[in-house]
Design a protein around this motif. Structure first.
Motif, short mmCIF file in Angstrom:
data_model
loop_
_atom_site.label_atom_id
_atom_site.label_comp_id
_atom_site.label_asym_id
_atom_site.label_seq_id
_atom_site.Cartn_x
_atom_site.Cartn_y
_atom_site.Cartn_z
N GLU A 1 0.83 -1.21 0.00
CA GLU A 1 0.00 0.00 0.00
C GLU A 1 0.86 1.26 0.00
O GLU A 1 0.61 2.21 -0.75
CB GLU A 1 -0.93 0.01 1.21
CG GLU A 1 -2.02 -1.03 1.20
CD GLU A 1 -2.90 -0.93 2.44
OE1 GLU A 1 -3.94 -0.26 2.35
OE2 GLU A 1 -2.55 -1.50 3.49
N ILE A 2 1.89 1.28 0.86
CA ILE A 2 2.71 2.49 0.91
C ILE A 2 3.60 2.61 -0.33
O ILE A 2 3.96 3.72 -0.73
CB ILE A 2 3.54 2.57 2.21
CG1 ILE A 2 4.61 1.48 2.26
CG2 ILE A 2 2.65 2.54 3.43
CD1 ILE A 2 5.66 1.74 3.33
N ALA A 3 3.92 1.48 -0.98
CA ALA A 3 4.66 1.54 -2.24
C ALA A 3 3.82 2.25 -3.29
O ALA A 3 4.33 3.08 -4.06
CB ALA A 3 5.03 0.14 -2.72
N ASN A 4 2.53 1.96 -3.33
CA ASN A 4 1.64 2.64 -4.28
C ASN A 4 1.48 4.12 -3.95
O ASN A 4 1.14 4.92 -4.81
CB ASN A 4 0.27 1.96 -4.28
CG ASN A 4 0.29 0.63 -5.01
OD1 ASN A 4 1.06 0.43 -5.94
ND2 ASN A 4 -0.56 -0.31 -4.58
N MET A 5 1.71 4.48 -2.69
CA MET A 5 1.63 5.88 -2.28
C MET A 5 2.91 6.65 -2.62
O MET A 5 2.93 7.88 -2.55
CB MET A 5 1.36 5.97 -0.77
CG MET A 5 0.01 5.41 -0.35
SD MET A 5 -0.16 5.33 1.47
CE MET A 5 -0.34 7.08 1.85
N GLY A 6 4.01 5.90 -2.91
CA GLY A 6 5.25 6.57 -3.30
C GLY A 6 6.42 6.33 -2.38
O GLY A 6 7.45 7.02 -2.47
N VAL B 1 9.27 3.61 -1.40
CA VAL B 1 9.90 2.38 -1.89
C VAL B 1 11.21 2.18 -1.16
O VAL B 1 11.98 3.12 -0.95
CB VAL B 1 10.15 2.45 -3.41
CG1 VAL B 1 10.81 1.17 -3.90
CG2 VAL B 1 8.83 2.67 -4.16
N ARG B 2 11.48 0.93 -0.75
CA ARG B 2 12.70 0.62 -0.01
C ARG B 2 13.61 -0.32 -0.77
O ARG B 2 13.17 -1.05 -1.68
CB ARG B 2 12.36 -0.01 1.34
CG ARG B 2 11.83 -1.42 1.26
CD ARG B 2 11.77 -2.11 2.61
NE ARG B 2 13.08 -2.51 3.09
CZ ARG B 2 13.32 -3.07 4.29
NH1 ARG B 2 12.33 -3.25 5.14
NH2 ARG B 2 14.53 -3.43 4.65
N GLU C 1 8.49 8.85 -4.39
CA GLU C 1 8.64 10.18 -3.81
C GLU C 1 9.61 10.11 -2.64
O GLU C 1 10.34 11.07 -2.37
CB GLU C 1 7.28 10.69 -3.34
CG GLU C 1 7.28 12.12 -2.87
CD GLU C 1 5.90 12.61 -2.47
OE1 GLU C 1 5.82 13.72 -1.91
OE2 GLU C 1 4.90 11.88 -2.69
N LEU C 2 9.60 8.95 -1.98
CA LEU C 2 10.49 8.72 -0.84
C LEU C 2 11.19 7.38 -1.02
O LEU C 2 10.54 6.34 -1.14
CB LEU C 2 9.67 8.72 0.46
CG LEU C 2 10.41 8.35 1.75
CD1 LEU C 2 11.52 9.33 2.06
CD2 LEU C 2 9.42 8.28 2.91
N MET C 3 12.53 7.41 -1.06
CA MET C 3 13.33 6.19 -1.16
C MET C 3 13.96 5.90 0.19
O MET C 3 14.53 6.79 0.82
CB MET C 3 14.45 6.36 -2.19
CG MET C 3 14.00 6.44 -3.63
SD MET C 3 15.40 6.77 -4.75
CE MET C 3 16.40 5.29 -4.52
N LEU C 4 13.86 4.65 0.64
CA LEU C 4 14.50 4.23 1.87
C LEU C 4 15.54 3.17 1.53
O LEU C 4 15.21 2.11 0.99
CB LEU C 4 13.47 3.69 2.87
CG LEU C 4 12.49 4.77 3.35
CD1 LEU C 4 11.11 4.55 2.75
CD2 LEU C 4 12.40 4.79 4.87
N THR D 1 14.30 0.63 -8.38
CA THR D 1 13.57 1.46 -7.42
C THR D 1 13.09 2.74 -8.08
O THR D 1 11.94 3.16 -7.91
CB THR D 1 14.46 1.79 -6.21
OG1 THR D 1 14.88 0.58 -5.60
CG2 THR D 1 13.72 2.63 -5.19
N LEU D 2 13.95 3.36 -8.88
CA LEU D 2 13.57 4.59 -9.59
C LEU D 2 12.45 4.33 -10.58
O LEU D 2 11.64 5.23 -10.85
CB LEU D 2 14.79 5.17 -10.31
CG LEU D 2 15.91 5.72 -9.43
CD1 LEU D 2 17.11 6.10 -10.28
CD2 LEU D 2 15.43 6.91 -8.62
N GLY D 3 12.39 3.11 -11.12
CA GLY D 3 11.33 2.77 -12.06
C GLY D 3 9.95 2.85 -11.45
O GLY D 3 8.95 3.00 -12.15
N LEU D 4 9.88 2.74 -10.13
CA LEU D 4 8.59 2.83 -9.42
C LEU D 4 8.19 4.27 -9.13
O LEU D 4 7.17 4.52 -8.50
CB LEU D 4 8.66 2.04 -8.12
CG LEU D 4 8.86 0.53 -8.29
CD1 LEU D 4 9.17 -0.12 -6.94
CD2 LEU D 4 7.62 -0.12 -8.91
#
Length: 264
Positions: free
Chosen positions: A84-89, A91-92, A176-179, A170-173
């Protein structure tokens, strides 16, 4: 630094409030407050057993807090699932490179780009449909210095370039926030330098939170550093500020403030 437009956009992208995680009688994270500024690189560091990994897993929703809240863009995500949070932006990455070893670099990035077609991730989609993403995939690979390795299988890439491929996926997704979890773990000096430079290059337009053991990398990249010790925030600030903090020096080196003064 990247600026978001619009008067309603907060300067804080991710916030933890009184975050606590207990495992039985052991408190791994204890009442942590954390505020991540939009567009910043924010590092979480600390000695072994400080609670860094638990904190990272809480923020990325791989574990659920015992108490406290996590807000992303002002929305409560405390009980949300990782997908769900991946769809919100959000990604880890992982300490161990999480790419498909027997797919080429191009195929790995192309899979991450399927979201842009409005379809679920399907390995069996027609070649014609997937080839629509080739140009975007090459652009992502070029962004991380891997365009010349597009048709090489991931398993054949050197370790440092494999981590670069993970960042490309990861950038392909379009996060907005990368962990990033220990992005330079297990690397030699040359690879550490290359990945450090890469992270600095891809920060434009996004926020990065990273757990990192290499303090040289932290010093070069981080705008803000949170130091954890025994599951609590010990110090926070710039690298210059936290590196001179007596409590931080004691936590890392076991040297008390009195001993530091005596040795000065």
């Amino acid at each position: 630094m990247y600026q978001f437009e619009g008067p309603c956009m907060s300067d804080t992208i991710l916030e933890a409030r009184n975050l606590t995680k207990s495992f039985g009688g052991f408190v791994a994270v204890n009442g942590v407050d954390l505020s991540i500024a939009r567009g910043a690189i924010h590092a979480i560091i600390g000695p072994n057993g400080a609670g860094k990994t638990t904190m990272f897993n809480l923020l990325t929703k791989f574990i659920t807090p015992t108490s406290g809240e996590i807000l992303f863009n002002g929305k409560d995500i405390t009980r949300r699932k990782p997908a769900e949070i991946a769809n919100m932006g959000i990604v880890r990455s992982f300490q161990i490179s999480a790419v498909f070893p027997h797919l080429t670099a191009l195929e790995n990035v192309r899979l991450s780009l399927q979201k842009s077609l409005g379809v679920s991730y399907q390995f069996w989609r027609s070649t014609k449909v997937l080839h629509e993403l080739d140009a975007q995939a090459i652009a992502r690979l070029d962004q991380v210095g891997l365009a010349d390795y597009a048709h090489l299988k991931a398993v054949e890439l050197p370790y440092g370039r494999k981590r670069a491929l993970e960042i490309a996926t990861t950038l392909g997704l379009e996060p907005e926030l990368m962990l990033l979890d220990e992005p330079t773990q297990g690397m030699g000096t040359e690879d550490v330098g290359a990945v450090t430079e890469l992270i600095g290059r891809v920060r434009e337009g996004r926020t990065i939170v990273m757990v990192e053991h290499n303090l040289g990398v932290v010093a070069e990249l981080a705008d803000t550093i949170t130091v954890l010790a025994r599951g609590e925030v010990l110090a926070e600030g710039t690298y210059d500020q936290v590196s001179k903090n007596p409590a931080v020096m004691e936590a890392y080196m076991g040297v008390s403030a009195e001993e530091q003064e005596a040795g000065a």
